[in-house]
Write an enzyme that holds these catalytic residues in place. Sequence first.
Site, PDB file in Angstrom:
ATOM      1  N   MET A 128       0.826  -1.204   0.000  1.00  0.00           N
ATOM      2  CA  MET A 128       0.000   0.000   0.000  1.00  0.00           C
ATOM      3  C   MET A 128       0.863   1.257   0.000  1.00  0.00           C
ATOM      4  SD  MET A 128      -3.002  -0.777   2.768  1.00  0.00           S
ATOM      5  CE  MET A 128      -3.381  -2.437   3.285  1.00  0.00           C
ATOM      6  N   GLU A 130       3.444   4.281  -0.105  1.00  0.00           N
ATOM      7  CA  GLU A 130       4.443   4.783  -1.043  1.00  0.00           C
ATOM      8  C   GLU A 130       5.218   5.928  -0.394  1.00  0.00           C
ATOM      9  OE1 GLU A 130       2.556   5.944  -4.659  1.00  0.00           O
ATOM     10  OE2 GLU A 130       1.707   3.952  -5.033  1.00  0.00           O
ATOM     11  N   GLU A 247      -7.535  -6.607  10.471  1.00  0.00           N
ATOM     12  CA  GLU A 247      -6.153  -6.146  10.606  1.00  0.00           C
ATOM     13  C   GLU A 247      -5.930  -5.443  11.943  1.00  0.00           C
ATOM     14  OE1 GLU A 247      -3.038  -3.059   8.379  1.00  0.00           O
ATOM     15  OE2 GLU A 247      -4.997  -3.495   7.491  1.00  0.00           O
TER      16      GLU A 247
END
Length: 383
Positions: A128, A130, A247
Site C-alpha cells: 500500500m 508509497e 487487521e
Amino acid sequence: MPIEFKRTWSDSTLESFRDSVVRFIESEVQPGDEEARRRGHVGHQVWREAGKLGLLCTDIPEEYGGAGGDFRHEAVIHEELARRGLTGMNNAVHSIVAHYLLSHGTEEQKKHYLPRLASGELVGAIAMTEPGTGSDLKGIRTRAERHADHYVINGSKTFISNGFLAGLVLVVCKTGGAEGSRGMSILLVETEGLAGYRVGRVLDKMGMKAQDTSELFFDNVTVPHDHVLGGQEGQGMYQLMQDLPYERLIIGVTGVAMMEGGFEATLQYVNERKAFGQRIADFQNTRFKLAEIATQIRVGRAFVDQCIEEMLEGTLDTATASMAKMWVSDTQNRVLDELLQLWGGYGYMNEYPIARMYADARVQRIYGGTNEIMKEVIARSLA
C-alpha cells in the site's frame, strides 16, 4: 502467585492447539531469531515448516487449503509469537493477504493462491504505502495501465512487511480514468522470475529487526487482466476498508500479548535481582508499578477478548477495532517503557527481551493506520 491473564474465548481444544504452536515456535522460530535479526529476515524454510504443521491460514476453509479454524486459532499464533518478542515471521500480514483473497477474490483466485499461502510455498505481502503518502491511500501514484490482454504496472512502494520474502504481493494501484478511491484496484503480483519487479533494501528499522520490511519497485511489470482482485477494477478502496477490523484486531491481540510477556519476564527479573540488600520486587515503587501495570493489562485483555468474540460473531465494526488498535498500542508503549525501567541498565541491552519488545512496540502506533487516524475514524462513528 503470579497474576494469570485469562482468555474468555479459549477452551481445552484451543489450549492443545496452543501447545503445538509453542512447540513450533520454540523449536523453529526462537533458535534462529538472533541470526534473523542480523540478516533482516527469517528465511523461507520457517514458513514452509509452519505450513507443513498447519499453522498458516488457520482460519481459512479447508476447501482452499486452510486449517478450517476461526480467528481464535490465528489469535493463539499471534499471541505466542508476541509474548516472546518474536516479530520476524510476520504471520499477521500473511493472514491478512489470505483474507483479502477469501473475502474478495474470484473462485479461481482463491483456488490458485490460498492453498499455496497455507502451505508456505508463497509468503504474502500487501503493498500500500508509497514514499510521501503514508496513511493517505488516495494519494498513491503507482499505476496499472490496461492493455489488450494485460496490465503494465509502474511505481514504487515502501515499508512493505514480508517484502523481501514475498512470493505474492497484493499491489494497491491506480487503474482506469476515475479519480480518488473509485480509480483504485488491487492487483495480484506473483514475484518469482517476474520481469521488471525488484526488491530494494531491507529497511534498517528501529525495531522488528528480524522482519523483512522492504522497498518494492515495479518497472513495466506485466500481469494478466484476471489478476485484479475480485475480477473488477475500481474496487480497491472498498476491499481495503472491508478488512480493516481484522487487521486492527490483530494489532490489538499482539499488543496485549506482548505486554503480558514483558510483564512475566519483568516479574521474574525483579524477584531474582537484588539491590541495596533486598530484592527489587520488595521496593514499594516496584510493587506499586507492577500493580498498576497488571491492572492495565487486564483491562486490555478484557477489551481485546470482547473484540475477538465480536469478530467470531461477525459483529466487530471498524470503529471498535480502531479503538482496540489505538488504546492497546498506546498502552503497550507506555507499559513496556515502565517495565523496562524496572530492569535498570540491563533493560537497555538488546540481549534481554524487554529491550527488543520496547523497540518493536513503537511501530504499533503507526502501522495499520496511525493512531491519529484511529481517532478520526472513532470520532466519525460518534456523529
